[in-house]
Design a protein around this motif. Structure first.
Motif, PDB file in Angstrom:
ATOM      1  N   ASN A 112       0.810  -1.212   0.000  1.00 13.05           N
ATOM      2  CA  ASN A 112       0.000   0.000   0.000  1.00 13.05           C
ATOM      3  C   ASN A 112       0.850   1.272   0.000  1.00 13.05           C
ATOM      4  OD1 ASN A 112      -3.086  -0.600   0.407  1.00 13.05           O
ATOM      5  ND2 ASN A 112      -1.993  -2.091   1.682  1.00 13.05           N
ATOM      6  N   TYR A 113       0.293   2.299  -0.629  1.00 11.58           N
ATOM      7  CA  TYR A 113       0.826   3.653  -0.582  1.00 11.58           C
ATOM      8  C   TYR A 113      -0.132   4.539   0.195  1.00 11.58           C
ATOM      9  CZ  TYR A 113       4.476   2.967  -4.115  1.00 11.58           C
ATOM     10  OH  TYR A 113       5.598   2.564  -4.799  1.00 11.58           O
ATOM     11  N   ARG A 114       0.436   5.525   0.872  1.00 16.56           N
ATOM     12  CA  ARG A 114      -0.372   6.558   1.510  1.00 16.56           C
ATOM     13  C   ARG A 114       0.280   7.905   1.196  1.00 16.56           C
ATOM     14  NH1 ARG A 114      -0.312   5.332   7.015  1.00 16.56           N
ATOM     15  NH2 ARG A 114      -1.916   3.762   6.556  1.00 16.56           N
ATOM     16  N   LYS A 115      -0.435   8.727   0.468  1.00 12.34           N
ATOM     17  CA  LYS A 115       0.069  10.045   0.049  1.00 12.34           C
ATOM     18  C   LYS A 115       1.432   9.928  -0.623  1.00 12.34           C
ATOM     19  CE  LYS A 115      -2.510  12.646   3.530  1.00 12.34           C
ATOM     20  NZ  LYS A 115      -2.436  13.619   4.644  1.00 12.34           N
ATOM     21  N   GLY A 116       1.569   8.921  -1.472  1.00 13.20           N
ATOM     22  CA  GLY A 116       2.782   8.762  -2.266  1.00 13.20           C
ATOM     23  C   GLY A 116       3.912   8.018  -1.602  1.00 13.20           C
ATOM     24  N   GLN A 117       3.730   7.560  -0.353  1.00  8.66           N
ATOM     25  CA  GLN A 117       4.775   6.835   0.364  1.00  8.66           C
ATOM     26  C   GLN A 117       4.363   5.384   0.616  1.00  8.66           C
ATOM     27  OE1 GLN A 117       7.807   8.019   1.212  1.00  8.66           O
ATOM     28  NE2 GLN A 117       7.348  10.018   0.312  1.00  8.66           N
ATOM     29  N   GLN A 118       5.311   4.461   0.445  1.00  7.18           N
ATOM     30  CA  GLN A 118       5.033   3.072   0.789  1.00  7.18           C
ATOM     31  C   GLN A 118       4.818   2.957   2.298  1.00  7.18           C
ATOM     32  OE1 GLN A 118       8.652   1.664  -1.466  1.00  7.18           O
ATOM     33  NE2 GLN A 118       7.322  -0.084  -1.903  1.00  7.18           N
ATOM     34  N   VAL A 119       3.797   2.201   2.691  1.00  4.44           N
ATOM     35  CA  VAL A 119       3.474   2.037   4.107  1.00  4.44           C
ATOM     36  C   VAL A 119       3.179   0.572   4.407  1.00  4.44           C
ATOM     37  CG1 VAL A 119       2.575   4.386   4.405  1.00  4.44           C
ATOM     38  CG2 VAL A 119       1.028   2.556   3.691  1.00  4.44           C
ATOM     39  N   GLY A 120       3.388   0.204   5.676  1.00  4.38           N
ATOM     40  CA  GLY A 120       3.043  -1.141   6.117  1.00  4.38           C
ATOM     41  C   GLY A 120       3.920  -2.214   5.511  1.00  4.38           C
ATOM     42  N   ASP A 121       3.418  -3.451   5.523  1.00  5.84           N
ATOM     43  CA  ASP A 121       4.162  -4.596   5.007  1.00  5.84           C
ATOM     44  C   ASP A 121       3.946  -4.749   3.507  1.00  5.84           C
ATOM     45  OD1 ASP A 121       5.027  -5.099   7.541  1.00  5.84           O
ATOM     46  OD2 ASP A 121       3.724  -6.826   7.891  1.00  5.84           O
ATOM     47  N   TRP A 122       5.058  -4.930   2.797  1.00  2.00           N
ATOM     48  CA  TRP A 122       5.026  -5.213   1.371  1.00  2.00           C
ATOM     49  C   TRP A 122       5.556  -6.612   1.134  1.00  2.00           C
ATOM     50  CZ3 TRP A 122       4.605  -2.220  -3.409  1.00  2.00           C
ATOM     51  CH2 TRP A 122       3.945  -0.995  -3.221  1.00  2.00           C
ATOM     52  N   GLY A 123       4.864  -7.383   0.316  1.00  2.00           N
ATOM     53  CA  GLY A 123       5.312  -8.715  -0.063  1.00  2.00           C
ATOM     54  C   GLY A 123       5.954  -8.694  -1.434  1.00  2.00           C
ATOM     55  N   TYR A 124       6.995  -9.531  -1.620  1.00  2.00           N
ATOM     56  CA  TYR A 124       7.724  -9.611  -2.889  1.00  2.00           C
ATOM     57  C   TYR A 124       7.876 -11.074  -3.278  1.00  2.00           C
ATOM     58  CZ  TYR A 124       9.022  -4.760  -1.885  1.00  2.00           C
ATOM     59  OH  TYR A 124       8.989  -3.415  -1.596  1.00  2.00           O
ATOM     60  N   TRP A 125       7.871 -11.336  -4.604  1.00  2.00           N
ATOM     61  CA  TRP A 125       7.958 -12.689  -5.126  1.00  2.00           C
ATOM     62  C   TRP A 125       8.964 -12.754  -6.271  1.00  2.00           C
ATOM     63  CZ3 TRP A 125       3.718 -10.295  -3.325  1.00  2.00           C
ATOM     64  CH2 TRP A 125       2.939 -10.959  -2.367  1.00  2.00           C
ATOM     65  N   TYR A 126       9.572 -13.945  -6.450  1.00  2.00           N
ATOM     66  CA  TYR A 126      10.448 -14.183  -7.580  1.00  2.00           C
ATOM     67  C   TYR A 126       9.611 -14.438  -8.842  1.00  2.00           C
ATOM     68  CZ  TYR A 126      14.321 -14.816  -4.263  1.00  2.00           C
ATOM     69  OH  TYR A 126      15.271 -14.625  -3.288  1.00  2.00           O
ATOM     70  N   PRO A 127      10.226 -14.326 -10.037  1.00  2.00           N
ATOM     71  CA  PRO A 127       9.482 -14.624 -11.275  1.00  2.00           C
ATOM     72  C   PRO A 127       8.896 -16.027 -11.302  1.00  2.00           C
ATOM     73  CG  PRO A 127      11.508 -13.463 -11.798  1.00  2.00           C
ATOM     74  CD  PRO A 127      11.574 -13.780 -10.325  1.00  2.00           C
ATOM     75  N   SER A 128       9.498 -16.938 -10.540  1.00  2.00           N
ATOM     76  CA  SER A 128       8.993 -18.316 -10.472  1.00  2.00           C
ATOM     77  C   SER A 128       7.692 -18.417  -9.692  1.00  2.00           C
ATOM     78  CB  SER A 128      10.035 -19.220  -9.809  1.00  2.00           C
ATOM     79  OG  SER A 128      10.245 -18.822  -8.449  1.00  2.00           O
ATOM     80  N   GLY A 129       7.356 -17.366  -8.939  1.00  2.00           N
ATOM     81  CA  GLY A 129       6.181 -17.399  -8.089  1.00  2.00           C
ATOM     82  C   GLY A 129       6.507 -17.698  -6.629  1.00  2.00           C
ATOM     83  N   ARG A 130       7.755 -18.083  -6.340  1.00  2.00           N
ATOM     84  CA  ARG A 130       8.158 -18.336  -4.952  1.00  2.00           C
ATOM     85  C   ARG A 130       8.237 -17.031  -4.160  1.00  2.00           C
ATOM     86  NH1 ARG A 130      10.557 -23.248  -3.534  1.00  2.00           N
ATOM     87  NH2 ARG A 130      10.961 -24.694  -5.258  1.00  2.00           N
ATOM     88  N   LYS A 131       7.979 -17.127  -2.865  1.00  2.00           N
ATOM     89  CA  LYS A 131       8.100 -15.966  -1.978  1.00  2.00           C
ATOM     90  C   LYS A 131       9.547 -15.490  -1.942  1.00  2.00           C
ATOM     91  CE  LYS A 131       6.385 -18.169   1.517  1.00  2.00           C
ATOM     92  NZ  LYS A 131       5.916 -18.507   2.891  1.00  2.00           N
ATOM     93  N   ARG A 132       9.712 -14.164  -1.903  1.00  2.00           N
ATOM     94  CA  ARG A 132      11.047 -13.589  -1.868  1.00  2.00           C
ATOM     95  C   ARG A 132      11.324 -12.880  -0.547  1.00  2.00           C
ATOM     96  NH1 ARG A 132      12.705  -8.340  -5.023  1.00  2.00           N
ATOM     97  NH2 ARG A 132      14.818  -8.064  -4.239  1.00  2.00           N
ATOM     98  N   GLN A 133      10.486 -11.920  -0.176  1.00  2.00           N
ATOM     99  CA  GLN A 133      10.731 -11.190   1.066  1.00  2.00           C
ATOM    100  C   GLN A 133       9.486 -10.450   1.516  1.00  2.00           C
ATOM    101  OE1 GLN A 133      13.833  -8.321   0.305  1.00  2.00           O
ATOM    102  NE2 GLN A 133      12.631  -7.159  -1.150  1.00  2.00           N
TER     103      GLN A 133
END
Length: 249
Positions: A112-133
């Motif tokens: 999520n963004y709030r007023k143009g800033q990333q906020v809270g928890d962000w999830g990231y994944w590899y191109p394979s679909g596996r969890k990254r961070q």
């Protein structure tokens, strides 16, 4: 460049060269009006405005009376119509849930963004679909590394503690995190020959010093490393105009 340190090195190199005036494309050639307040913008892979004949990305967005991005936004890869990004703007600033996708169509990041800033928890994944961070963003401060997995699925950072790395543009940035923040020595190396490009030292998240190895340049002002992925799509908000398409395109 996706790593902050690479940008720093390149800027130093260019500073030693005389500036040359570069021909710019015409703004009118870089967008199409498709509705009363709806526009399609055309960008290079770096989100610089460019004519559609040599563009890589198209953005569908609406503009408010002041010319700011407004409402839902969708970015697509021109070559295959693959969705690359979706979210929304309010008064020219990112607001609410955003999703970014790999070229393969797999989800790359969500948060999520709030007023143009990333906020809270962000999830990231590899191109394979596996969890990254999982990164936690805190009121404009550097994000905390909460969890991190390698491409094989092995968890290397758990609840803010462990070893983190990122591989991009032929480089690997790596280091230890304690309580979600960098601690100890961090290094940037070339992947092909493991040559050390730069290193920095941290104490409980506080930057102490760094050095660009090949240039023998030491610095103490601020870190050139970042665990946050470069938000390349944010460059679209600058309305930077690139060069005309090469002749024949």
């Amino acid at each position: 460049m996706l790593l902050v340190i690479l940008s720093f090195v390149n800027n130093n190199a260019w500073a030693q060269k005389p500036l040359q005036k570069e021909e710019k494309a015409k703004l009118d050639d870089c967008y199409r009006i498709v509705g009363r307040d709806s526009v399609v913008f055309y960008y290079s892979v770096d989100y610089v405005l460019t004519p559609p004949g040599c563009a890589a990305i198209r953005r569908h967005i609406r503009l408010d009376s002041a010319g700011h991005f407004w409402g839902y936004v969708r970015d697509y890869k021109l070559s295959n119509n693959q969705l690359l990004l979706q979210g929304a703007y309010r008064e020219g600033l990112m607001e609410g849930l955003f999703e970014v996708y790999h070229d393969t169509g797999e989800l790359a990041a969500r948060g999520n963004y709030r007023k143009g800033q990333q906020v809270g928890d962000w999830g990231y994944w590899y191109p394979s679909g596996r969890k990254r961070q999982v990164l936690s963003f805190r009121n404009g401060l550097d994000p905390l590394v909460q969890q991190f997995w390698d491409e094989a699925g092995q968890q290397l950072v758990k609840d803010g503690n462990g070893t983190w790395y990122r591989q991009e543009d032929g480089m690997q940035l790596s280091g230890t995190v304690v309580g979600g923040i960098p601690d100890g020595r961090w290094q940037l190396r070339r992947i092909d020959d493991e040559h050390l490009v730069a290193r920095e030292n941290f104490v409980k998240g506080n930057f102490r010093n760094g050095v660009l190895v090949d240039q023998m340049y030491a610095y103490r002002d601020q870190s050139r490393f970042s665990v946050a992925d470069w938000e390349q799509y944010r460059a679209a908000e600058k309305y930077s105009i690139g060069t005309p398409c090469p002749s024949g395109k």
